[in-house]
Design a protein around this motif. Structure first.
Motif, PDB file in Angstrom:
ATOM      1  N   GLY A 168     -23.753 151.478-107.746  1.00  0.00           N
ATOM      2  CA  GLY A 168     -23.333 150.746-108.943  1.00  0.00           C
ATOM      3  C   GLY A 168     -23.558 149.246-108.790  1.00  0.00           C
ATOM      4  O   GLY A 168     -23.196 148.650-107.767  1.00  0.00           O
ATOM      5  N   ARG A 169     -24.136 148.638-109.796  1.00  0.00           N
ATOM      6  CA  ARG A 169     -24.433 147.205-109.722  1.00  0.00           C
ATOM      7  C   ARG A 169     -23.165 146.375-109.790  1.00  0.00           C
ATOM      8  O   ARG A 169     -22.228 146.702-110.513  1.00  0.00           O
ATOM      9  CB  ARG A 169     -25.366 146.790-110.868  1.00  0.00           C
ATOM     10  CG  ARG A 169     -26.753 147.398-110.803  1.00  0.00           C
ATOM     11  CD  ARG A 169     -27.717 146.657-111.725  1.00  0.00           C
ATOM     12  NE  ARG A 169     -28.108 145.389-111.153  1.00  0.00           N
ATOM     13  CZ  ARG A 169     -29.199 145.205-110.397  1.00  0.00           C
ATOM     14  NH1 ARG A 169     -30.001 146.212-110.148  1.00  0.00           N
ATOM     15  NH2 ARG A 169     -29.485 144.018-109.913  1.00  0.00           N
ATOM     16  N   ARG A 170     -23.175 145.265-109.043  1.00  0.00           N
ATOM     17  CA  ARG A 170     -22.091 144.287-109.147  1.00  0.00           C
ATOM     18  C   ARG A 170     -22.575 142.961-109.713  1.00  0.00           C
ATOM     19  O   ARG A 170     -21.779 142.068-109.971  1.00  0.00           O
ATOM     20  CB  ARG A 170     -21.409 144.067-107.804  1.00  0.00           C
ATOM     21  CG  ARG A 170     -22.315 143.633-106.678  1.00  0.00           C
ATOM     22  CD  ARG A 170     -21.568 143.562-105.358  1.00  0.00           C
ATOM     23  NE  ARG A 170     -20.542 142.546-105.383  1.00  0.00           N
ATOM     24  CZ  ARG A 170     -20.748 141.288-105.008  1.00  0.00           C
ATOM     25  NH1 ARG A 170     -21.947 140.900-104.592  1.00  0.00           N
ATOM     26  NH2 ARG A 170     -19.776 140.418-105.021  1.00  0.00           N
ATOM     27  N   MET A 171     -23.888 142.827-109.872  1.00  0.00           N
ATOM     28  CA  MET A 171     -24.441 141.665-110.557  1.00  0.00           C
ATOM     29  C   MET A 171     -25.709 142.075-111.285  1.00  0.00           C
ATOM     30  O   MET A 171     -26.346 143.071-110.930  1.00  0.00           O
ATOM     31  CB  MET A 171     -24.716 140.505-109.580  1.00  0.00           C
ATOM     32  CG  MET A 171     -25.781 140.769-108.545  1.00  0.00           C
ATOM     33  SD  MET A 171     -26.139 139.296-107.523  1.00  0.00           S
ATOM     34  CE  MET A 171     -24.598 139.072-106.650  1.00  0.00           C
ATOM     35  N   SER A 172     -26.066 141.325-112.329  1.00  0.00           N
ATOM     36  CA  SER A 172     -27.231 141.673-113.132  1.00  0.00           C
ATOM     37  C   SER A 172     -28.518 141.428-112.357  1.00  0.00           C
ATOM     38  O   SER A 172     -28.536 140.742-111.323  1.00  0.00           O
ATOM     39  CB  SER A 172     -27.249 140.843-114.414  1.00  0.00           C
ATOM     40  OG  SER A 172     -27.562 139.497-114.120  1.00  0.00           O
ATOM     41  N   ARG A 173     -29.619 141.952-112.903  1.00  0.00           N
ATOM     42  CA  ARG A 173     -30.921 141.743-112.261  1.00  0.00           C
ATOM     43  C   ARG A 173     -31.299 140.264-112.267  1.00  0.00           C
ATOM     44  O   ARG A 173     -31.881 139.755-111.313  1.00  0.00           O
ATOM     45  CB  ARG A 173     -31.986 142.596-112.965  1.00  0.00           C
ATOM     46  CG  ARG A 173     -31.838 144.080-112.667  1.00  0.00           C
ATOM     47  CD  ARG A 173     -32.955 144.920-113.266  1.00  0.00           C
ATOM     48  NE  ARG A 173     -32.934 146.256-112.690  1.00  0.00           N
ATOM     49  CZ  ARG A 173     -32.194 147.252-113.140  1.00  0.00           C
ATOM     50  NH1 ARG A 173     -31.432 147.062-114.190  1.00  0.00           N
ATOM     51  NH2 ARG A 173     -32.222 148.432-112.551  1.00  0.00           N
ATOM     52  N   GLN A 174     -30.997 139.562-113.354  1.00  0.00           N
ATOM     53  CA  GLN A 174     -31.297 138.136-113.411  1.00  0.00           C
ATOM     54  C   GLN A 174     -30.492 137.360-112.376  1.00  0.00           C
ATOM     55  O   GLN A 174     -31.010 136.442-111.726  1.00  0.00           O
ATOM     56  CB  GLN A 174     -31.028 137.596-114.819  1.00  0.00           C
ATOM     57  CG  GLN A 174     -32.025 138.068-115.875  1.00  0.00           C
ATOM     58  CD  GLN A 174     -33.459 137.704-115.510  1.00  0.00           C
ATOM     59  OE1 GLN A 174     -33.743 136.586-115.061  1.00  0.00           O
ATOM     60  NE2 GLN A 174     -34.375 138.646-115.696  1.00  0.00           N
ATOM     61  N   GLN A 175     -29.228 137.699-112.213  1.00  0.00           N
ATOM     62  CA  GLN A 175     -28.401 137.051-111.185  1.00  0.00           C
ATOM     63  C   GLN A 175     -28.974 137.310-109.796  1.00  0.00           C
ATOM     64  O   GLN A 175     -29.002 136.399-108.952  1.00  0.00           O
ATOM     65  CB  GLN A 175     -26.970 137.574-111.267  1.00  0.00           C
ATOM     66  CG  GLN A 175     -26.185 137.082-112.462  1.00  0.00           C
ATOM     67  CD  GLN A 175     -24.821 137.755-112.568  1.00  0.00           C
ATOM     68  OE1 GLN A 175     -24.688 138.967-112.360  1.00  0.00           O
ATOM     69  NE2 GLN A 175     -23.799 136.977-112.891  1.00  0.00           N
ATOM     70  N   ALA A 176     -29.419 138.545-109.568  1.00  0.00           N
ATOM     71  CA  ALA A 176     -29.983 138.882-108.256  1.00  0.00           C
ATOM     72  C   ALA A 176     -31.240 138.072-107.979  1.00  0.00           C
ATOM     73  O   ALA A 176     -31.443 137.563-106.861  1.00  0.00           O
ATOM     74  CB  ALA A 176     -30.286 140.377-108.187  1.00  0.00           C
ATOM     75  N   LYS A 177     -32.097 137.912-108.994  1.00  0.00           N
ATOM     76  CA  LYS A 177     -33.343 137.159-108.787  1.00  0.00           C
ATOM     77  C   LYS A 177     -33.068 135.674-108.554  1.00  0.00           C
ATOM     78  O   LYS A 177     -33.841 135.000-107.869  1.00  0.00           O
ATOM     79  CB  LYS A 177     -34.272 137.352-109.981  1.00  0.00           C
ATOM     80  CG  LYS A 177     -34.937 138.725-109.998  1.00  0.00           C
ATOM     81  CD  LYS A 177     -36.136 138.785-110.916  1.00  0.00           C
ATOM     82  CE  LYS A 177     -35.761 138.682-112.361  1.00  0.00           C
ATOM     83  NZ  LYS A 177     -36.944 138.895-113.247  1.00  0.00           N
ATOM     84  N   ARG A 178     -31.985 135.165-109.124  1.00  0.00           N
ATOM     85  CA  ARG A 178     -31.630 133.769-108.857  1.00  0.00           C
ATOM     86  C   ARG A 178     -31.105 133.567-107.442  1.00  0.00           C
ATOM     87  O   ARG A 178     -31.206 132.472-106.882  1.00  0.00           O
ATOM     88  CB  ARG A 178     -30.581 133.293-109.873  1.00  0.00           C
ATOM     89  CG  ARG A 178     -31.151 133.041-111.276  1.00  0.00           C
ATOM     90  CD  ARG A 178     -30.193 132.251-112.133  1.00  0.00           C
ATOM     91  NE  ARG A 178     -28.995 133.006-112.459  1.00  0.00           N
ATOM     92  CZ  ARG A 178     -28.863 133.761-113.564  1.00  0.00           C
ATOM     93  NH1 ARG A 178     -29.856 133.854-114.426  1.00  0.00           N
ATOM     94  NH2 ARG A 178     -27.734 134.406-113.794  1.00  0.00           N
ATOM     95  N   ARG A 179     -30.564 134.630-106.868  1.00  0.00           N
ATOM     96  CA  ARG A 179     -29.935 134.516-105.543  1.00  0.00           C
ATOM     97  C   ARG A 179     -30.880 134.868-104.397  1.00  0.00           C
ATOM     98  O   ARG A 179     -30.774 134.305-103.308  1.00  0.00           O
ATOM     99  CB  ARG A 179     -28.696 135.414-105.487  1.00  0.00           C
ATOM    100  CG  ARG A 179     -27.922 135.302-104.210  1.00  0.00           C
ATOM    101  CD  ARG A 179     -26.514 135.813-104.371  1.00  0.00           C
ATOM    102  NE  ARG A 179     -25.770 135.731-103.129  1.00  0.00           N
ATOM    103  CZ  ARG A 179     -24.509 136.111-102.993  1.00  0.00           C
ATOM    104  NH1 ARG A 179     -23.838 136.563-104.043  1.00  0.00           N
ATOM    105  NH2 ARG A 179     -23.896 136.027-101.831  1.00  0.00           N
ATOM    106  N   TRP A 180     -31.788 135.825-104.631  1.00  0.00           N
ATOM    107  CA  TRP A 180     -32.680 136.265-103.554  1.00  0.00           C
ATOM    108  C   TRP A 180     -34.135 136.212-104.011  1.00  0.00           C
ATOM    109  O   TRP A 180     -34.422 136.276-105.206  1.00  0.00           O
ATOM    110  CB  TRP A 180     -32.369 137.726-103.156  1.00  0.00           C
ATOM    111  CG  TRP A 180     -31.044 137.918-102.499  1.00  0.00           C
ATOM    112  CD1 TRP A 180     -30.695 137.633-101.221  1.00  0.00           C
ATOM    113  CD2 TRP A 180     -29.864 138.473-103.116  1.00  0.00           C
ATOM    114  NE1 TRP A 180     -29.386 137.972-100.981  1.00  0.00           N
ATOM    115  CE2 TRP A 180     -28.848 138.481-102.121  1.00  0.00           C
ATOM    116  CE3 TRP A 180     -29.570 138.959-104.388  1.00  0.00           C
ATOM    117  CZ2 TRP A 180     -27.568 138.960-102.373  1.00  0.00           C
ATOM    118  CZ3 TRP A 180     -28.289 139.432-104.648  1.00  0.00           C
ATOM    119  CH2 TRP A 180     -27.304 139.428-103.648  1.00  0.00           C
ATOM    120  N   THR A 181     -35.043 136.128-103.045  1.00  0.00           N
ATOM    121  CA  THR A 181     -36.463 136.311-103.319  1.00  0.00           C
ATOM    122  C   THR A 181     -36.894 137.640-102.714  1.00  0.00           C
ATOM    123  O   THR A 181     -36.292 138.122-101.741  1.00  0.00           O
ATOM    124  CB  THR A 181     -37.318 135.200-102.699  1.00  0.00           C
ATOM    125  OG1 THR A 181     -37.260 135.296-101.257  1.00  0.00           O
ATOM    126  CG2 THR A 181     -36.839 133.821-103.150  1.00  0.00           C
TER     127      THR A 181
END
Length: 474
Positions: free
Chosen positions: A400-413
C-alpha cells in the motif's frame, strides 16, 4: 487520519459508526501507525461506500488501504441483489483483475548465483514492460473475443502454458458469464497488441527467494521450503480493463438519476444489479477478468522460455494466481444467514479458508494462498486465507502506498534507487528511470505491519516471507 473520529474495537480493528446517509458501519483493519499513515480521504471514502444501496455488513478497508477513485484502494464491500444492490465500476478499479501469480522454479539460491545477471538481462529483454509497451502477439477481432471468453484456458489452447496451470488459478482460469459484446471497440483496439505485457506503475516480475518459513505445515502443503527460488508476476488487463472502467463510469454517471440513485461522490457512479446497465457492466467486467488471466498466462509462458534457455534444470510450476480489482458473485453468511452477494474487492484479495470447495484439492486443507507483493526492495509474503466472514473472505493485497508517485519522484531518483538496491544484491531491469523512482521502496507502507494486521484480525495466516533478487519493472 484522525483516530479521534474512529471507535476502537481491538488493537487492529476500528469502526466508523453509521451517521448521515451511511447504511452500515465502516471498519478498518489496521494498527495505529498504519491508520495514521492513511490519508483522510480514506475515511470519507469508506463512509461514502457505506451509503450505497444494498450494501450489507460493513464497508471495509484493508491494512494497506489508501485513497483511490471512488472506493479506497484496499476497499471491500458486498451488495445484495435482492435488496437493491449495485455494481460500481469505481469499486472494481480501472485495472480489472490486476493480480499476482507465483511460480515454483525447483531451484535453490546457490543454483541461481552464477546465472543471476544473465537471467536478469534475458528477462528484461523478453518480458515487455513499460507504459504503452506492446508485445509480440497481435490479435484480430475474432481472437480478442475468443480471449475475452476463454481467459487463461484460451491462452493455453494457443500454446501458452500447460493444462495443469488451470487448477491453480481462481475460477479455474476462466470467468464464466463474460460478454465481449459489452466491451467497446476502443477497449478491444487498445488491447490488440498488449497481450503478454507487464505494463507500468507497480507491475513487476520478481525472482525471489524464500527467506523464512512462518508455518512449516502449510508451507509444505504449498510446496515451499526455505531458500527456494520463486517467480512472481504482478499485472492485469492493461488498456482493455482501463477502457472498460472509463466507458462504464461515464454511462453509470449519466444514467444514475434515471435509477433514482443519489451519489455521495461522482466517482461512485454505479448501476443497480438488476438493471440493463448493471448486467452489461457485469458481462464486460468478466471479460476484463479473463483478459488479465490470459495476460498473466502468456507472461508465464515467456518466463518459462527464459528459464529453459538460461537454466534447463528449472521447472516452473504454478503455486497460485490471485486477482484483486474484481467483483464476484459469492455466498457469505451475514447476520447468521447465507446470502448471495456481489463482493467488490478493489486492491484486495479473496482469501478463502481451509476446506473451501473452490480450492484445488491439494491446497484445500491449508486454505487459499494469498500473495502479498512488497515494494521492489522489500519483502513479499505468502499467506493462507482464513475465510473470515467479517471481511467476506478477503485480505490485503500489498504494502500500500504511503506517498503519491509525484512525491516519490521528488524525493528519489531512479538511478539512486538502482544503486541502493544493487548494494543489497537486488538487480533491477526497467525501460525508464522515472518508473523506478515512482516505485521506490520508501514510497510504500511497512509490509510487515500490513501482513501482521491481516493475521491478527484473522483474515490470513503468515506462511512464508520472500526477498527479491531480480526485479523487472515497467
Amino acid at each position: 487520519m484522525d483516530l479521534n473520529r474512529l471507535d476502537r474495537v481491538t488493537e487492529t480493528l476500528w469502526q466508523i459508526p453509521p451517521s448521515g446517509a451511511m447504511r452500515v458501519p465502516g471498519r478498518l483493519f489496521a494498527n495505529e501507525e498504519l491508520l495514521r499513515d492513511m490519508d483522510d480521504k480514506v475515511y470519507e471514502q469508506v463512509r461514502h461506500v457505506a451509503s450505497l444501496p444494498g450494501i450489507v455488513g460493513a464497508a471495509l478497508a484493508m491494512p494497506d488501504a489508501h485513497s483511490g477513485y471512488g472506493f479506497p484502494i484496499g476497499g471491500v464491500a458486498a451488495f445484495d441483489p435482492d435488496a437493491g444492490g449495485i455494481l460500481s465500476a469505481g469499486g472494481v478499479g480501472f485495472d480489472i483483475s490486476c493480480g499476482v501469480r507465483t511460480l515454483h522454479t525447483g531451484l535453490k539460491t546457490l543454483q541461481l548465483a552464477e546465472i543471476r545477471t544473465a537471467l536478469a538481462d534475458r528477462l528484461g529483454q523478453k518480458i515487455p514492460a513499460g507504459l504503452g509497451r506492446e508485445g509480440h502477439l497481435r490479435l484480430n477481432t475474432r481472437e480478442i473475443d475468443a480471449m475475452l471468453v476463454g481467459g487463461a484456458r484460451w491462452a493455453i489452447e494457443q500454446g501458452y502454458g500447460e493444462a495443469a496451470d488451470l487448477d491453480r488459478i481462481e475460477e479455474g482460469g476462466v470467468m464464466t458469464g463474460a460478454d465481449p459484446d459489452q466491451v467497446s471497440t476502443l477497449a478491444k483496439t487498445r488491447q490488440r497488441g498488449e497481450m503478454g505485457t507487464l505494463g507500468s506503475g507497480n507491475h513487476y516480475l520478481e525472482v525471489q527467494r524464500v527467506a523464512a518459513i512462518d508455518d512449516p505445515v502449510i508451507a509444505s502443503l504449498y510446496g515451499l521450503a526455505e531458500d527456494d527460488i520463486l517467480v512472481s508476476l504482478h499485472c492485469g488487463s492493461r488498456g482493455l480493463g482501463h477502457q472498460i472502467g472509463t466507458d462504464y463510469l461515464k454511462r453509470m454517471l449519466a444514467e444514475a438519476p434515471g435509477h433514482g440513485l443519489r451519489l455521495p461522490d461522482r466517482e461512485l457512479a454505479c448501476a443497480p444489479l438488476a438493471s440493463d446497465l448493471g448486467r452489461a457492466y457485469l458481462g464486460a467486467l468478466r471479460a476484463g477478468i479473463n483478459c488479465a488471466l490470459a495476460n498473466r498466462q502468456i507472461l508465464t509462458h515467456l518466463t518459462r522460455e527464459v528459464f529453459a534457455e538460461i537454466e534447463p534444470a528449472a521447472r516452473l510450476s504454478l503455486l497460485y494466481d490471485v486477482s484483486h480489482n474484481t467483483c464476484k458473485e459469492e455466498e457469505h453468511a451475514v447476520e447468521g444467514r447465507r446470502r448471495r452477494l456481489f463482493v467488490h474487492r478493489k486492491g484486495a484479495t479473496r482469501a478463502y479458508g481451509p476446506g473451501h470447495p473452490s480450492l484445488p484439492e491439494a491446497l484445500r486443507p491449508a486454505g487459499q494462498p494469498v500473495i502479498i507483493g512488497g515494494s521492489m526492495g522489500t519483502s513479499s509474503y505468502i499467506l493462507a486465507g482464513r475465510g473470515a466472514e467479517q471481511a467476506f473472505a478477503s485480505a490485503c493485497h500489498g504494502a500500500g502506498r504511503r506517498m503519491s508517485r509525484q512525491q516519490a519522484k521528488r524525493r528519489w531518483t531512479g538511478r539512486a534507487v538502482i544503486e541502493e538496491l544493487a548494494g543489497r544484491s537486488i538487480l533491477i531491469r526497467s525501460p525508464t528511470l522515472s518508473g523506478i523512482a515512482e516505485e521506490a521502496p520508501g514510497a510504500y507502507k511497512d509490509v510487515e505491519a500490513v501482513v501482521t494486521a491481516a493475521e491478527v484480525n484473522g483474515l490470513a495466516k503468515k506462511v512464508a516471507r520472500l526477498e527479491p533478487l531480480i526485479v523487472i519493472k515497467g
